[in-house]
Design a protein around this motif. Structure first.
Motif, PDB file in Angstrom:
ATOM      1  N   ALA A 144      -4.788   5.042 -13.538  1.00 41.30           N
ATOM      2  CA  ALA A 144      -4.382   6.422 -13.762  1.00 41.30           C
ATOM      3  C   ALA A 144      -3.641   7.084 -12.606  1.00 41.30           C
ATOM      4  O   ALA A 144      -3.024   8.125 -12.803  1.00 41.30           O
ATOM      5  CB  ALA A 144      -5.615   7.269 -14.109  1.00 41.30           C
ATOM      6  N   ALA A 145      -3.720   6.548 -11.407  1.00 40.53           N
ATOM      7  CA  ALA A 145      -3.130   7.216 -10.241  1.00 40.53           C
ATOM      8  C   ALA A 145      -1.827   6.524  -9.849  1.00 40.53           C
ATOM      9  O   ALA A 145      -1.823   5.380  -9.406  1.00 40.53           O
ATOM     10  CB  ALA A 145      -4.116   7.205  -9.081  1.00 40.53           C
ATOM     11  N   ARG A 146      -0.720   7.221  -9.997  1.00 37.31           N
ATOM     12  CA  ARG A 146       0.618   6.662  -9.783  1.00 37.31           C
ATOM     13  C   ARG A 146       1.310   7.461  -8.692  1.00 37.31           C
ATOM     14  O   ARG A 146       1.211   8.693  -8.650  1.00 37.31           O
ATOM     15  CB  ARG A 146       1.382   6.757 -11.101  1.00 37.31           C
ATOM     16  N   LEU A 147       2.039   6.773  -7.813  1.00 36.72           N
ATOM     17  CA  LEU A 147       2.557   7.430  -6.625  1.00 36.72           C
ATOM     18  C   LEU A 147       3.937   6.909  -6.256  1.00 36.72           C
ATOM     19  O   LEU A 147       4.160   5.701  -6.210  1.00 36.72           O
ATOM     20  CB  LEU A 147       1.592   7.182  -5.446  1.00 36.72           C
ATOM     21  N   GLY A 148       4.863   7.822  -5.977  1.00 40.98           N
ATOM     22  CA  GLY A 148       6.128   7.466  -5.366  1.00 40.98           C
ATOM     23  C   GLY A 148       5.960   7.417  -3.857  1.00 40.98           C
ATOM     24  O   GLY A 148       5.235   8.230  -3.276  1.00 40.98           O
ATOM     25  N   VAL A 149       6.633   6.470  -3.209  1.00 36.02           N
ATOM     26  CA  VAL A 149       6.462   6.248  -1.769  1.00 36.02           C
ATOM     27  C   VAL A 149       7.841   6.082  -1.134  1.00 36.02           C
ATOM     28  O   VAL A 149       8.712   5.404  -1.694  1.00 36.02           O
ATOM     29  CB  VAL A 149       5.624   4.979  -1.489  1.00 36.02           C
ATOM     30  N   LEU A 150       8.027   6.691   0.053  1.00 36.69           N
ATOM     31  CA  LEU A 150       9.305   6.579   0.755  1.00 36.69           C
ATOM     32  C   LEU A 150       9.050   6.522   2.254  1.00 36.69           C
ATOM     33  O   LEU A 150       8.311   7.337   2.804  1.00 36.69           O
ATOM     34  CB  LEU A 150      10.198   7.781   0.416  1.00 36.69           C
ATOM     35  N   SER A 151       9.656   5.534   2.909  1.00 36.89           N
ATOM     36  CA  SER A 151       9.626   5.425   4.366  1.00 36.89           C
ATOM     37  C   SER A 151      11.016   5.707   4.911  1.00 36.89           C
ATOM     38  O   SER A 151      12.015   5.206   4.380  1.00 36.89           O
ATOM     39  CB  SER A 151       9.180   4.025   4.795  1.00 36.89           C
ATOM     40  N   CYS A 152      11.071   6.523   5.988  1.00 42.05           N
ATOM     41  CA  CYS A 152      12.367   6.919   6.532  1.00 42.05           C
ATOM     42  C   CYS A 152      12.358   6.896   8.052  1.00 42.05           C
ATOM     43  O   CYS A 152      11.305   6.974   8.690  1.00 42.05           O
ATOM     44  CB  CYS A 152      12.744   8.327   6.056  1.00 42.05           C
ATOM     45  N   HIS A 153      13.552   6.801   8.613  1.00 48.23           N
ATOM     46  CA  HIS A 153      13.770   6.952  10.051  1.00 48.23           C
ATOM     47  C   HIS A 153      15.060   7.740  10.178  1.00 48.23           C
ATOM     48  O   HIS A 153      16.156   7.187  10.043  1.00 48.23           O
ATOM     49  CB  HIS A 153      13.873   5.584  10.721  1.00 48.23           C
TER      50      HIS A 153
END
Length: 257
Positions: A127-136
Motif C-alpha cells: 500500500a505504500a508507494r513513493l517517488g524518490v529523487l537523488s540530486c547534486h
C-alpha cells in the motif's frame, strides 16, 4: 564534531497494520568513493536505510562494479543512477519493490559540470508507494536555482502523491534555491530535527548544505546527521568522505498507493 547521542532513537523500519510503511532514507555525498570505502560501508550499514540517495557516485572506469560493491558491502542493491545520471545514484534494501527507474541528464551549461537526477518509484508492502529523487545541484547560483525548479517539476511529474528528494544542495538553508525547495516541499530537518544539523565538513561541521525533502503526504519522524547513532563512529564519518550523511525516518501512508 559533537559526539553526544541523539535525544531519542530513530524509529526502525517496519510495515504497520494499516498498510503504512516506516522507512529510513539516507542521503550521502560519497566523493566518488575516493576515501575509505570500508568506513563508508560501515556508516551506511549502521544507519540501516531502506533507500540511499547517493551523490558523487563513481562515473568512470568500472563505475557500475564499484557502486555494486559498495551496495553489497552495505547490505543493499543498486537501484539506479551513477554515470548515467552524472553522479547521483540510488541504492535500496530488498524490502523495496521497484516499479520503475529513470536517470535524467540536466541541460549542460558550457564550462560547468554536467548534472543529473537519479529517480525511481518504489513500493513498500502493498500500500505504500513513493517517488524518490537523488540530486547534486550546481555550484553556480543561477544554474542551481534553475535545477531546483527542474527538481520540483520532476517530482510533480512522477504521478505519485508521496515523494522524497535529497542530496547535496550546495547551498545553505537561507539560499535562494534551498528556500525554493523548502517552499514547495518539507525540509525534513526543519520539520523534525534529530541528531546533528551540519553536514560539511566532517572535520569541522559548520554548515548544512545537504538535505532531505518530502512532499506533504509523508510523515517525518526524525531527520539529521546520525552522530551518536548506534554503530556510527566519528572516525568512520571522518574517513568515509568529505560530507556527513543525512538520515531520515519517514512514514508513508497507505493512500500513497
Amino acid at each position: 564534531m559533537p559526539t553526544s547521542p541523539p535525544a531519542s532513537p530513530l524509529p526502525n523500519s517496519r510495515t504497520e497494520p494499516d498498510g503504512s510503511a516506516v522507512i529510513r532514507v539516507l542521503s550521502y555525498n560519497i566523493r566518488s568513493m575516493r576515501d575509505d570505502t570500508t568506513a563508508l560501508a560501515r556508516v551506511i550499514s549502521a544507519c540501516a536505510p531502506d533507500l540511499v540517495l547517493v551523490q558523487e557516485a563513481p562515473r568512470f572506469f568500472r563505475w557500475r562494479k564499484k557502486l555494486a560493491r559498495l551496495a553489497a558491502a552495505s547490505g543493499l542493491v543498486t537501484l539506479s543512477g551513477g554515470a548515467t545520471a552524472a553522479g547521483p545514484a540510488l541504492l535500496c534494501s530488498l524490502r523495496a519493490t521497484v516499479e520503475r527507474t529513470e536517470d535524467i541528464l540536466l541541460p549542460l551549461t558550457p564550462g560547468l559540470h554536467r548534472r543529473g537526477f537519479a529517480t525511481a518509484v518504489v513500493r513498500f508492502g502493498d500500500a505504500a508507494r513513493l517517488g524518490v529523487l537523488s540530486c547534486h545541484l550546481s555550484l553556480q547560483k543561477d544554474e542551481r536555482y534553475d535545477q531546483g525548479g527542474m527538481l520540483l517539476d520532476r517530482l510533480a511529474g512522477m504521478g505519485v502523491p508521496c515523494a522524497v528528494a535529497g542530496g547535496d544542495i550546495n547551498e545553505r538553508p537561507d539560499g535562494r534555491t534551498f528556500r525554493r525547495l523548502a517552499g514547495e516541499l518539507r525540509d525534513c530537518w526543519a520539520a523534525k530535527p534529530w541528531g546533528a544539523e551540519y553536514t560539511s565538513t566532517p572535520a569541522d561541521p559548520h554548515q548544512r548544505i545537504d538535505a532531505i525533502f518530502a512532499t506533504a503526504g509523508v510523515e517525518i519522524l526524525g531527520c539529521g546527521v546520525p552522530v551518536g547513532h548506534p554503530g556510527v563512529h566519528e572516525r568512520d564519518l571522518r574517513a568515509a568522505t568529505d560530507h556527513l550523511p543525512v538520515l531520515a525516518a519517514l512514514r508513508i501512508p497507505p493512500y500513497c498507493a
